[in-house]
Design an enzyme around this catalytic site. Structure first.
Site, PDB file in Angstrom:
ATOM      1  N   GLU A  94       0.813  -1.215   0.000  1.00 33.14           N
ATOM      2  CA  GLU A  94       0.000   0.000   0.000  1.00 33.14           C
ATOM      3  C   GLU A  94       0.851   1.272   0.000  1.00 33.14           C
ATOM      4  O   GLU A  94       0.414   2.315  -0.498  1.00 33.14           O
ATOM      5  CB  GLU A  94      -0.928   0.016   1.212  1.00 33.14           C
ATOM      6  CG  GLU A  94      -2.003  -1.048   1.212  1.00 33.14           C
ATOM      7  CD  GLU A  94      -3.133  -0.747   0.247  1.00 33.14           C
ATOM      8  OE1 GLU A  94      -3.450   0.437   0.050  1.00 33.14           O
ATOM      9  OE2 GLU A  94      -3.696  -1.703  -0.319  1.00 33.14           O
TER      10      GLU A  94
ATOM     11  N   GLU B 179      -1.538   9.527  -0.065  1.00 31.08           N
ATOM     12  CA  GLU B 179      -1.873   9.021  -1.387  1.00 31.08           C
ATOM     13  C   GLU B 179      -1.181   9.852  -2.465  1.00 31.08           C
ATOM     14  O   GLU B 179      -1.157  11.089  -2.409  1.00 31.08           O
ATOM     15  CB  GLU B 179      -3.388   9.061  -1.565  1.00 31.08           C
ATOM     16  CG  GLU B 179      -3.878   8.486  -2.866  1.00 31.08           C
ATOM     17  CD  GLU B 179      -5.393   8.404  -2.927  1.00 31.08           C
ATOM     18  OE1 GLU B 179      -5.932   8.336  -4.047  1.00 31.08           O
ATOM     19  OE2 GLU B 179      -6.034   8.430  -1.855  1.00 31.08           O
TER      20      GLU B 179
ATOM     21  N   ASN C 292     -14.792   6.272   6.903  1.00 36.75           N
ATOM     22  CA  ASN C 292     -13.746   5.451   7.518  1.00 36.75           C
ATOM     23  C   ASN C 292     -12.946   6.242   8.542  1.00 36.75           C
ATOM     24  O   ASN C 292     -12.543   5.701   9.582  1.00 36.75           O
ATOM     25  CB  ASN C 292     -12.831   4.873   6.448  1.00 36.75           C
ATOM     26  CG  ASN C 292     -13.407   3.630   5.797  1.00 36.75           C
ATOM     27  OD1 ASN C 292     -14.203   2.921   6.400  1.00 36.75           O
ATOM     28  ND2 ASN C 292     -13.025   3.376   4.562  1.00 36.75           N
TER      29      ASN C 292
END
Length: 372
Positions: free
Chosen positions: A226, A235, A273
């Site tokens: 990831e 990200e 989330n």
């Protein structure tokens, strides 16, 4: 890393998140403090088998210490705690607050696994809860139960052998961690990870030594994939940032529409989330999402939160997949199911390659069902 919007959509959690546990340092499997003798706790009383009865289902309680066999417990190298030839057991394998603790024939189930730690908690990893004196009361005859770990005096115990030695007890040493991540960002510290593990005592402490190492390798392989080897905190694709705000949620996006992009070892994303993770961890991540990119322990906590509670497209958590023998491939399905069934075989294989590398470092076999 797969930064697509569809990949993040698959990270919606459908199960209730476990309550936050009190802070403590883990000693795996209780075996580090193996020994035989009394277990003392609330009010200076001893853990006692009612009437010294050996029948299955006999109540385990607090009682004035008397030196009898009913109060002589062996902390085993297999994670069990035994007296009178039987095991300390959570009734019916329950994970609910208030589930009674009893004596039962030893059977190797999660209901009979316990972790004693340096903070003097005795944790049942299957339930992620602590041995607790009901009430709280220290009266003779007070039954013992499991309850969400609170740090209260009625959950503190002294076990034979001391119950902890002040080390992290993580099955991955710092040297092995550094070997796995030679180019890692200094933000992703080993200390941050081991501190985060205080929130989830079942992580890499459940099952045999091989299973513990396999789970640790599986988690670290997925987070390596990831984050590009623990290099990236945020990200990469900034164009995606405004896409992670679901305004249908009643709490909206108070930190801004573009504030909920992927961060941390599991690349936590979406406002719902951040809200769910924050609620579970006792941190307001909905209003302060950047804590996942600035606080190493909190960042690691979000990764473990998803690992221990998120099911994705797998129908089970990554933790359960590893400890129940479903294999590494099921963890991929739980984390990013669109890579499975031919969806993105190169990304799936990247995770598998990392897992194989990490179990090699830890000296255990990879097991079966590596792909999805």
């Amino acid at each position: 890393m797969d930064n697509s919007r569809s990949a993040r959509l698959r990270r919606v959690l459908v199960a209730a998140v476990a309550a936050v546990l009190g802070a403590f340092i883990l000693i795996p499997g209780a075996a580090a403090a193996a020994g035989t003798g009394a277990i003392t706790g609330y009010g200076g009383k001893c853990v006692d088998v009612s009437g010294a009865n050996t029948a299955n289902g006999t109540k385990v309680q607090l009682w004035t210490c008397n030196g009898t066999n009913a109060q002589s417990w062996t902390v085993g190298t297999d994670g069990t705690i035994r007296a009178l030839g039987k095991c300390l057991d959570v009734s019916a394998g329950s994970t609910a607050d208030g589930a009674k603790v009893q004596l039962w024939d030893c059977n190797g189930t999660g209901a009979q696994q316990w972790v004693a730690n340096a903070a003097r908690d005795i944790v049942n990893p299957q339930a992620n809860k602590c041995l607790d004196a009901t009430g709280p009361s220290s009266a003779d005859g007070t039954p013992l139960q499991i309850w969400t770990c609170s740090g209260g005096a009625n959950q503190k115990w002294t076990v034979p052998g001391g119950g902890g030695g002040g080390t992290t007890g993580f099955v991955v040493s710092e040297a092995q961690f550094n070997q796995m991540f030679p180019s890692r960002n200094s933000f992703y510290t080993y200390a941050g990870l081991t501190d985060a593990m205080k929130k989830y005592p079942a992580f890499a402490t459940t099952g045999s030594d091989t299973v513990k190492r396999q789970e640790a390798a599986a988690f670290l392989a997925n987070v390596s994939h990831e984050t590009g080897g623990l290099v990236y905190i945020n990200e990469i694709n900034t164009a995606n940032y405004p896409h992670y705000c679901d305004y249908s949620q009643p709490y909206g996006c108070p930190a801004g529409q573009a504030a909920y992009y992927g961060r941390g070892p599991i690349q936590l994303s979406w406002n719902f989330n951040y809200k769910a993770a924050g609620d579970a961890l006792g941190v307001d991540l909905l209003n302060n999402p950047n804590l996942v990119a600035t606080n190493s322990s909190i960042s690691w906590q979000t990764g473990l939160w998803y690992w221990m509670t998120g099911t994705g497209g797998a129908g089970t958590t990554s933790h359960n997949a590893m400890v129940n023998g479903q294999g590494f491939g099921t963890t991929i399905r739980a984390i990013n199911s669109i890579e499975c069934n031919g969806g993105n075989p190169a990304q799936m294989q990247s995770r598998v390659n990392l897992y194989n590398q990490f179990v090699g470092i830890l000296g255990v076999p990879a097991g079966g069902n590596l792909t999805c």
